[in-house]
Design an enzyme around this catalytic site. Structure first.
Site, PDB file in Angstrom:
ATOM      1  N   ASP A 165      39.378  21.334  67.198  1.00 29.07           N
ATOM      2  CA  ASP A 165      39.253  19.881  67.187  1.00 29.07           C
ATOM      3  C   ASP A 165      37.856  19.578  67.730  1.00 29.07           C
ATOM      4  O   ASP A 165      37.142  20.472  68.187  1.00 29.07           O
ATOM      5  CB  ASP A 165      40.347  19.257  68.089  1.00 29.07           C
ATOM      6  CG  ASP A 165      40.248  17.748  68.182  1.00 29.07           C
ATOM      7  OD1 ASP A 165      40.073  17.085  67.148  1.00 29.07           O
ATOM      8  OD2 ASP A 165      40.327  17.200  69.307  1.00 29.07           O
ATOM      9  N   SER A 166      37.503  18.284  67.754  1.00 26.52           N
ATOM     10  CA  SER A 166      36.217  17.926  68.350  1.00 26.52           C
ATOM     11  C   SER A 166      36.277  18.013  69.882  1.00 26.52           C
ATOM     12  O   SER A 166      35.246  18.087  70.533  1.00 26.52           O
ATOM     13  CB  SER A 166      35.852  16.495  67.932  1.00 26.52           C
ATOM     14  OG  SER A 166      36.845  15.605  68.398  1.00 26.52           O
ATOM     15  N   GLY A 180      34.617  11.365  64.609  1.00 29.14           N
ATOM     16  CA  GLY A 180      35.039  10.161  63.890  1.00 29.14           C
ATOM     17  C   GLY A 180      33.910   9.198  63.579  1.00 29.14           C
ATOM     18  O   GLY A 180      34.049   8.309  62.749  1.00 29.14           O
ATOM     19  N   CYS A 189      42.549  18.251  63.829  1.00 31.77           N
ATOM     20  CA  CYS A 189      41.699  17.056  63.860  1.00 31.77           C
ATOM     21  C   CYS A 189      41.772  16.384  62.500  1.00 31.77           C
ATOM     22  O   CYS A 189      41.463  16.996  61.471  1.00 31.77           O
ATOM     23  CB  CYS A 189      40.258  17.491  64.155  1.00 31.77           C
ATOM     24  SG  CYS A 189      39.061  16.165  63.999  1.00 31.77           S
ATOM     25  N   ASN A 190      42.177  15.118  62.497  1.00 34.82           N
ATOM     26  CA  ASN A 190      42.293  14.379  61.233  1.00 34.82           C
ATOM     27  C   ASN A 190      40.929  14.120  60.594  1.00 34.82           C
ATOM     28  O   ASN A 190      40.807  14.116  59.373  1.00 34.82           O
ATOM     29  CB  ASN A 190      42.968  13.028  61.481  1.00 34.82           C
ATOM     30  CG  ASN A 190      44.400  13.161  61.910  1.00 34.82           C
ATOM     31  OD1 ASN A 190      45.301  13.013  61.112  1.00 34.82           O
ATOM     32  ND2 ASN A 190      44.638  13.449  63.176  1.00 34.82           N
ATOM     33  N   GLU A 249      38.632  10.891  75.400  1.00 39.18           N
ATOM     34  CA  GLU A 249      37.973  12.161  75.748  1.00 39.18           C
ATOM     35  C   GLU A 249      37.291  12.059  77.120  1.00 39.18           C
ATOM     36  O   GLU A 249      37.223  13.022  77.865  1.00 39.18           O
ATOM     37  CB  GLU A 249      36.936  12.487  74.663  1.00 39.18           C
ATOM     38  CG  GLU A 249      36.173  13.783  74.846  1.00 39.18           C
ATOM     39  CD  GLU A 249      36.924  15.016  74.327  1.00 39.18           C
ATOM     40  OE1 GLU A 249      37.922  14.857  73.595  1.00 39.18           O
ATOM     41  OE2 GLU A 249      36.479  16.126  74.658  1.00 39.18           O
ATOM     42  N   CYS A 305      44.861  10.375  64.498  1.00 41.26           N
ATOM     43  CA  CYS A 305      43.766  11.021  65.231  1.00 41.26           C
ATOM     44  C   CYS A 305      44.472  11.723  66.378  1.00 41.26           C
ATOM     45  O   CYS A 305      45.259  11.096  67.099  1.00 41.26           O
ATOM     46  CB  CYS A 305      42.773   9.987  65.753  1.00 41.26           C
ATOM     47  SG  CYS A 305      41.644  10.650  66.992  1.00 41.26           S
ATOM     48  N   THR A 306      44.216  13.014  66.517  1.00 42.78           N
ATOM     49  CA  THR A 306      44.989  13.756  67.526  1.00 42.78           C
ATOM     50  C   THR A 306      44.712  13.273  68.948  1.00 42.78           C
ATOM     51  O   THR A 306      45.556  13.418  69.825  1.00 42.78           O
ATOM     52  CB  THR A 306      44.741  15.271  67.395  1.00 42.78           C
ATOM     53  OG1 THR A 306      43.336  15.519  67.281  1.00 42.78           O
ATOM     54  CG2 THR A 306      45.447  15.829  66.172  1.00 42.78           C
ATOM     55  N   HIS A 307      43.540  12.673  69.154  1.00 34.74           N
ATOM     56  CA  HIS A 307      43.281  12.122  70.501  1.00 34.74           C
ATOM     57  C   HIS A 307      44.292  11.024  70.859  1.00 34.74           C
ATOM     58  O   HIS A 307      44.683  10.877  72.004  1.00 34.74           O
ATOM     59  CB  HIS A 307      41.867  11.540  70.577  1.00 34.74           C
ATOM     60  CG  HIS A 307      40.812  12.576  70.820  1.00 34.74           C
ATOM     61  ND1 HIS A 307      40.427  13.473  69.863  1.00 34.74           N
ATOM     62  CD2 HIS A 307      40.074  12.854  71.923  1.00 34.74           C
ATOM     63  CE1 HIS A 307      39.484  14.263  70.363  1.00 34.74           C
ATOM     64  NE2 HIS A 307      39.255  13.911  71.617  1.00 34.74           N
TER      65      HIS A 307
HETATM   66  N1  DGL Z   1      40.739  14.234  67.257  1.00 37.05           N
HETATM   67  C1  DGL Z   1      39.979  13.870  66.106  1.00 37.05           C
HETATM   68  C2  DGL Z   1      40.883  13.383  64.984  1.00 37.05           C
HETATM   69  O1  DGL Z   1      42.043  13.746  64.922  1.00 37.05           O
HETATM   70  C3  DGL Z   1      38.788  12.987  66.199  1.00 37.05           C
HETATM   71  C4  DGL Z   1      38.165  12.582  67.444  1.00 37.05           C
HETATM   72  C5  DGL Z   1      36.698  12.347  67.278  1.00 37.05           C
HETATM   73  O2  DGL Z   1      36.284  11.246  66.851  1.00 37.05           O
HETATM   74  O3  DGL Z   1      35.977  13.298  67.572  1.00 37.05           O
HETATM   75  O4  DGL Z   1      40.442  12.649  64.124  1.00 37.05           O
END
Ligand code: DGL
Length: 270
Positions: free
Chosen positions: A13-14, A46, A76-77, A156, A185-187
């Site tokens: 992921d990021s 993102g 990560c989406n 984050e 978004c996994t976050h």
């Molecule tokens: N966790 C990431 C997702 O699922 C993106 C977060 C980011 O913007 O880095 O899209």
């Protein structure tokens, strides 16, 4: 490259978003060994272009492949919606590839909804990946989607919940009169409770972690790559692409305890 059921699963992921997918993997498949990569130097994905996301995620996928992982999990989406085809093209003959979108979209749970909301990063929304996939499978479904710029960065960076709550309300006010919401978004999975509170429990939160990991488990089992008992205890390894951010370290230790390894890997981009 010789891989077998004892080989690790590579998850990326990021940043911290994929940690909840890794946790669910540990819950549903307690004998699995995994290596996690958070591209903390380049977070947020993102807000980046498709080209940037492709270039960086390919580097991470190659890195995990070279670590002899038996599967890659794109947790990560933003990566899945922008780079899945390219990652797939390069690696599908070499390694199993999973992502956080396909198993969710293909889940029959959507048949029971009339109108759903999707909240995601700008990169995911601009890709139109969800809309195109949903249209393909569910003609009856009305979809309303919004992008939430910088929400992933706020998560984050470990902002306090009381400061995040008004931001959530601001975004979710655009997602009313829906049966279910997809936290794409996994976050955002870290905000499940707050989002549920916003809707007073009246909107169904699709259980992404569970659906995604059930699919991973099923496929590993079919391919005889599921680890059914661990022969020795290996600690999970968490790579970051910058020196480890304090909040990342804290989240890892809350979720996985202290028996973990942290490493930094810096890519040389040409
Ligand atoms: N966790 C990431 C997702 O699922 C993106 C977060 C980011 O913007 O880095 O899209």
């Amino acid at each position: 490259m010789k891989i077998n059921a004892l080989s690790p699963i590579g998850i990326f992921d990021s940043g911290i978003g994929g940690l909840l997918i890794a946790k669910e993997i540990q819950i549903q498949m307690p004998h699995e060994d995994f290596i996690y990569f958070g591209d903390t130097k380049n977070m947020p994905y993102g807000e980046k272009s498709k080209e940037f996301i492709i270039k960086n995620s390919m580097k991470i996928a190659s890195f995990l492949y070279k670590k002899k992982c038996k599967a890659l999990v794109i947790a990560c989406n933003s990566i899945a919606s922008n780079a899945l085809n390219i990652i797939h093209k390069k690696f599908y003959k070499k390694i199993l590839i999973f992502n956080v979108i396909d198993p969710v979209i293909k889940n029959t749970i959507f048949l029971s909804y009339k109108r759903i909301g999707i909240i995601a990063t700008p990169a995911t929304i601009h890709s139109n990946f969800y809309i195109n996939q949903i249209k393909k499978y569910y003609h009856h479904l009305d979809v309303v989607q919004i992008s939430a710029p910088l929400l992933a960065t706020i998560i984050e960076n470990g902002w306090e919940i009381k400061k995040i709550n008004p931001i959530i309300s601001n975004y979710l006010n655009h997602l009313k009169s829906i049966d279910a919401i997809l936290l794409a978004c996994t976050h955002y999975l870290f905000l499940k409770q707050e989002i549920d509170n916003f809707y007073h429990g009246k909107v169904h939160l699709i259980d992404i972690q569970k659906i995604v990991v059930q699919e991973i488990k099923k496929k590993l089992n079919e391919k005889k790559l599921l680890c059914l008992n661990s022969t020795y205890n290996r600690f999970p390894i968490f790579y970051t692409s910058s020196s480890i951010p304090i909040f990342f370290e804290k989240k890892v230790q809350i979720l996985f305890g202290k028996k973990v390894f942290f490493k930094t890997h810096i890519f040389n981009f040409v």
